[in-house]
Design an enzyme around this catalytic site. Structure first.
Site, PDB file in Angstrom:
ATOM      1  N   ASP A  36      46.810  13.929 -12.407  1.00 16.33           N
ATOM      2  CA  ASP A  36      48.157  13.506 -12.853  1.00 16.33           C
ATOM      3  C   ASP A  36      48.177  12.025 -13.206  1.00 16.33           C
ATOM      4  OD1 ASP A  36      47.903  12.789 -10.170  1.00 16.33           O
ATOM      5  OD2 ASP A  36      49.983  13.261  -9.662  1.00 16.33           O
ATOM      6  N   SER A 131      54.530  18.936   0.146  1.00 14.65           N
ATOM      7  CA  SER A 131      55.660  18.225  -0.460  1.00 14.65           C
ATOM      8  C   SER A 131      57.000  18.472   0.193  1.00 14.65           C
ATOM      9  CB  SER A 131      55.769  18.557  -1.951  1.00 14.65           C
ATOM     10  OG  SER A 131      54.923  17.723  -2.624  1.00 14.65           O
ATOM     11  N   SER A 133      58.638  16.163   1.338  1.00 14.82           N
ATOM     12  CA  SER A 133      59.467  15.017   0.926  1.00 14.82           C
ATOM     13  C   SER A 133      60.153  15.282  -0.409  1.00 14.82           C
ATOM     14  CB  SER A 133      58.618  13.740   0.856  1.00 14.82           C
ATOM     15  OG  SER A 133      57.571  13.877  -0.079  1.00 14.82           O
ATOM     16  N   GLU A 165      61.326   8.065  -4.628  1.00 13.59           N
ATOM     17  CA  GLU A 165      60.164   8.015  -3.717  1.00 13.59           C
ATOM     18  C   GLU A 165      59.291   6.786  -4.025  1.00 13.59           C
ATOM     19  OE1 GLU A 165      58.660  11.654  -2.364  1.00 13.59           O
ATOM     20  OE2 GLU A 165      56.782  10.811  -1.633  1.00 13.59           O
ATOM     21  N   ASP A 177      55.259  16.846  -7.789  1.00  7.42           N
ATOM     22  CA  ASP A 177      55.914  17.468  -6.637  1.00  7.42           C
ATOM     23  C   ASP A 177      57.393  17.713  -6.922  1.00  7.42           C
ATOM     24  OD1 ASP A 177      53.460  16.786  -5.739  1.00  7.42           O
ATOM     25  OD2 ASP A 177      54.125  15.424  -4.161  1.00  7.42           O
TER      26      ASP A 177
HETATM   27  P1  ADP Z   1      54.649  15.758   2.571  1.00  5.12           P
HETATM   28  O1  ADP Z   1      53.236  15.948   2.108  1.00  5.12           O
HETATM   29  O2  ADP Z   1      55.076  16.855   3.480  1.00  5.12           O
HETATM   30  O3  ADP Z   1      55.594  15.520   1.427  1.00  5.12           O
HETATM   31  P2  ADP Z   1      55.288  13.040   3.145  1.00  5.12           P
HETATM   32  O4  ADP Z   1      54.695  12.073   4.104  1.00  5.12           O
HETATM   33  O5  ADP Z   1      55.267  12.731   1.704  1.00  5.12           O
HETATM   34  O6  ADP Z   1      54.617  14.451   3.453  1.00  5.12           O
HETATM   35  O7  ADP Z   1      56.819  13.262   3.513  1.00  5.12           O
HETATM   36  C1  ADP Z   1      57.210  13.596   4.831  1.00  5.12           C
HETATM   37  C2  ADP Z   1      58.504  12.894   5.172  1.00  5.12           C
HETATM   38  O8  ADP Z   1      59.627  13.504   4.472  1.00  5.12           O
HETATM   39  C3  ADP Z   1      58.865  13.023   6.637  1.00  5.12           C
HETATM   40  O9  ADP Z   1      58.204  12.049   7.407  1.00  5.12           O
HETATM   41  C4  ADP Z   1      60.376  12.831   6.600  1.00  5.12           C
HETATM   42  O10 ADP Z   1      60.705  11.449   6.511  1.00  5.12           O
HETATM   43  C5  ADP Z   1      60.778  13.520   5.304  1.00  5.12           C
HETATM   44  N1  ADP Z   1      61.076  14.925   5.640  1.00  5.12           N
HETATM   45  C6  ADP Z   1      60.351  16.007   5.317  1.00  5.12           C
HETATM   46  N2  ADP Z   1      60.882  17.134   5.857  1.00  5.12           N
HETATM   47  C7  ADP Z   1      61.978  16.751   6.545  1.00  5.12           C
HETATM   48  C8  ADP Z   1      62.947  17.434   7.342  1.00  5.12           C
HETATM   49  N3  ADP Z   1      62.853  18.739   7.565  1.00  5.12           N
HETATM   50  N4  ADP Z   1      63.937  16.694   7.896  1.00  5.12           N
HETATM   51  C9  ADP Z   1      64.015  15.368   7.683  1.00  5.12           C
HETATM   52  N5  ADP Z   1      63.134  14.654   6.965  1.00  5.12           N
HETATM   53  C10 ADP Z   1      62.115  15.337   6.397  1.00  5.12           C
HETATM   54 MG    MG Z   2      55.364  13.941   0.013  1.00  5.86          MG
END
Ligand code: ADP
Ligand code: MG
Length: 389
Positions: A36, A131, A133, A165, A177
């Site tokens: 990407d 994903s 986030s 983000e 994502d």
């Molecule tokens: P991922 O690969 O899962 O996207 P990231 O580190 O990019 O991992 O994002 C994770 C972050 O997104 C968490 O630390 C939190 O701040 C936010 N997040 C994800 N799921 C939730 C949830 N269920 N409730 C609140 N915040 C969340």
């Molecule tokens: Mg993420």
């Protein structure tokens, strides 16, 4: 937490029933890894694991967020967002920056973000590369769109979430994502050209299950390793420009050109570029294999993609390699590879639906025998993008 419990938690918390429930899915990338940021195409799938946000308007303009999975609550006021403060003037906790960042970007673009009571829960595992986030961001963007009375195309919504983000949370992710969470199509992968932003759904042949296996391991060098890979790709572009002056990214380089000039490249940029150029070609081949329903070709492309990430891009781990190797002895497996940036996280497996349950048990048991670790293995379906229930 199921929808009934979400409804109940909302009502207990805010003393009223929710008026809207939005669902925004996580995603897995079928193929096209580390392309990407080289302007290449990717093939993500929105999955049937998602963030669910229950919401109702709040007329005093304040947004009250309740993250049920974290048991945390925060109030946002529009005029405090720029300073990353909550309504009381305290620094925003990290988790709140995702919805707050979306509100901040929407405000910058002069889209109305009315006050809202919002309680949310998710079954996208956090930090596993599926994903979670982006699902949070896209869910809140859709919510404010519905309450604010404005309308944007899904792709434009995804772009604003990416900006949230990048600029508010401070994570330099690509658009894949947020795109997948916004634009998912049931039973389809999404061929997405990150250069032209054109995209088309590609059918997942009937009878094929998506199985995601989490290695349970995250390496600390994820961040630095990712930045090093990006830098090496730029280095390859700069070195290639001596021979191919029109090249602005590895997307512009044909496999034959790379083969011709690779003897003149430094070793690391040469290996990284070889992965990227061939991976871009594999995405195109995977798209046509999906359209033909050609299982054998799909499987060969996935295993080739994994080998390339292991040997040329050097982002695999012994645990991910074990998960992929085990599949070669499990009946019904079409193909497997690591998915996401690497350095840990998950593998994606295409499996004949009839064999999926045995495959999951076999993979879990095999992984435990070899590594002594537990793997969470999820059977997933390709789902639609963000929508209201
Ligand atoms: P991922 O690969 O899962 O996207 P990231 O580190 O990019 O991992 O994002 C994770 C972050 O997104 C968490 O630390 C939190 O701040 C936010 N997040 C994800 N799921 C939730 C949830 N269920 N409730 C609140 N915040 C969340
Ligand atoms: Mg993420």
């Amino acid at each position: 937490m199921n929808l009934t419990e979400l409804h109940r938690s909302f009502t207990e918390n805010f003393g009223r029933a929710p008026e809207l429930i939005v669902r925004a899915p996580g995603r897995v990338n079928l193929l096209g890894e580390h392309v990407d940021y080289n302007a290449g195409p990717v093939l993500p799938v929105a999955i049937d694991r998602a963030v669910y946000i229950a919401a109702a308007p709040n007329t005093d303009g304040c947004t009250r967020l309740h993250a049920l999975d974290l048991s945390q609550q925060v109030d946002l006021r529009p005029e405090r967002l720029d300073a990353r403060l909550d309504a009381a003037g305290n620094p925003l906790p990290g988790w709140a920056c995702y919805p707050a960042g979306v509100a901040w970007v929407l405000q910058q673009e002069e889209f109305s973000t009315p006050g809202v009571f919002a309680a949310y829960t998710s079954d996208v595992p956090i930090g596993s590369g599926l994903s979670s986030s982006a699902a949070v961001e896209v869910g809140f963007a859709a919510l404010w769109q519905a309450l604010g009375g404005w309308s944007l195309e899904r792709l434009a919504l995804a772009q604003l979430c990416q900006r949230a983000e990048n600029q508010y949370v401070g994570v330099s992710c690509g658009l894949m994502d947020q795109f997948a969470s916004a634009c998912g199509v049931e039973d389809h992968a999404l061929y997405f050209d990150t250069r032209s932003l054109e995209w088309e759904p590609a059918p997942i042949p009937p009878g094929i299950a998506l199985v995601i296996a989490d290695s349970g391991v995250r390496r600390s060098l994820t961040h630095s390793g990712y930045n090093e890979r990006r830098a090496a790709c730029w280095q390859a572009v700069r070195e290639l420009q001596a021979y191919l002056p029109g090249v602005t990214s590895l997307r512009d380089v044909a496999a034959t050109e790379l083969a011709a000039y690779s003897p003149y490249l430094s070793e690391i940029p040469r290996k990284r570029a070889e992965h990227v150029v061939k991976e871009i070609a594999r995405v195109g081949s995977t798209l046509s294999a999906l359209q033909r329903g050609d299982r054998q070709a799909l499987g060969a492309l996935m295993y080739a993609g994994h080998n390339s990430l292991r040997n040329l891009y050097e982002v695999s781990t012994p645990e991910l390699d074990t998960l992929v190797e085990l599949t070669r002895h499990l009946p019904g497996c079409i193909g497997a590879r690591l998915t996401g940036a690497g350095f840990g996280g998950c593998t994606i497996n295409l499996v004949e639906l009839d064999h999926a349950q045995d495959f999951i048990i076999g993979l879990r048991d095999g992984y435990q025998q070899v590594t002594g670790r537990q793997s969470q293995v999820y059977l997933c379906h390709a789902s639609q993008g963000v929508h209201f229930l």
